[in-house]
Design a protein around this motif. Structure first.
Motif, short mmCIF file in Angstrom:
data_model
loop_
_atom_site.label_atom_id
_atom_site.label_comp_id
_atom_site.label_asym_id
_atom_site.label_seq_id
_atom_site.Cartn_x
_atom_site.Cartn_y
_atom_site.Cartn_z
N CYS A 21 44.11 41.15 43.93
CA CYS A 21 45.10 41.02 42.87
C CYS A 21 46.53 41.04 43.44
N ASP A 49 48.87 42.80 42.26
CA ASP A 49 49.48 44.09 41.94
C ASP A 49 50.16 44.68 43.18
N GLY A 59 44.41 39.45 39.01
CA GLY A 59 43.01 39.75 38.75
C GLY A 59 42.06 39.14 39.77
N HIS A 66 41.15 46.03 41.27
CA HIS A 66 41.68 47.39 41.33
C HIS A 66 41.71 48.00 39.93
N CYS A 116 44.09 47.40 36.16
CA CYS A 116 44.61 46.04 36.37
C CYS A 116 45.11 45.48 35.03
N GLY A 117 46.27 44.86 35.06
CA GLY A 117 46.85 44.28 33.85
C GLY A 117 45.94 43.23 33.22
#
Ligand SMILES: [Zn+2]
Length: 205
Positions: free
Chosen positions: A54, A56, A79, A107, A110-111
């Motif tokens: 991801c 992130d 993602g 993770h 995650c959004g």
């Protein structure tokens, strides 16, 4: 599953696990991050693993596996969702550079997982191009059984496992290396709060 042992892939996995342990223990070596390494790599690269993870900012493969320049071939998308450009990028790392291991790393928190769960529960899809993420993850949202943390984990792991399966079968170049025992593909979840990488496949645990 073929009879091949994926020996190189398992050796790469052991390398990643060793780096993870160093980092978790506060004993990161930060190797391969100096001018000598840069010079060594000026005209050649031979990363020992490819990682699709991801975007992130808290889940950075080189840091959590304690690796340096030229060690990891990293592709990041929200993602770890794989589209055509990601597939082509993976083919570069796997077919051209011949990395023997591919890790798909999601993770916690995650959004994309959170947005998909909210969308499954009735919230609007994300705006703009961000709908790509709710479209991709919403099919993996598991039913609400009153434990939000478990629901997020189960949704996330189902999504990561599906990406792993898709990539193992990605014709023609990636699948050929999997079938020949030259590429091991494993799923993993990075836990933001602890720094721990959880391996999803029994063969990798
Ligand atoms: Zn994420």
């Amino acid at each position: 599953m073929s009879n091949h042992t994926y020996a190189e892939g398992h050796a790469s996995l052991a390398e990643l696990k060793a780096g993870q342990e160093r980092w978790l223990a506060g004993q990161a070596r930060h190797a391969h991050q100096d001018a000598a390494r840069r010079a060594e790599l000026a005209t050649i690269q031979k990363p020992f693993a490819a990682i699709l993870s991801c975007i992130d900012s808290r889940a950075t493969p080189e840091i959590v596996f304690d690796q340096g320049l030229g060690d990891l071939f990293v592709i990041r998308s929200a993602g770890a969702i794989a589209d055509r450009v990601v597939h082509a990028s993976l083919e570069f790392g796997i077919h051209v550079l011949q990395a023997p291991l591919l890790v798909v790393m999601g993770h916690t928190d995650c959004g994309t997982t959170n947005a998909a769960i909210a969308h499954a529960d009735g919230a609007d899809p994300l705006p703009g191009h961000l709908t790509v993420f709710t479209d991709a993850v919403t099919p993996f949202v598991v039913p609400d059984t009153g434990d939000p943390k478990k629901r997020a984990w189960d949704t996330l792991t189902a999504h990561v496992k599906s990406i792993v399966e898709d990539l193992r079968g990605l014709e023609p170049l990636v699948k050929a290396r999997v079938d020949a025992g030259q590429l091991l593909v494993v799923g993993a979840i990075y836990e933001l709060a602890t720094g721990q990488v959880h391996w999803l496949d029994e063969s990798a645990a």
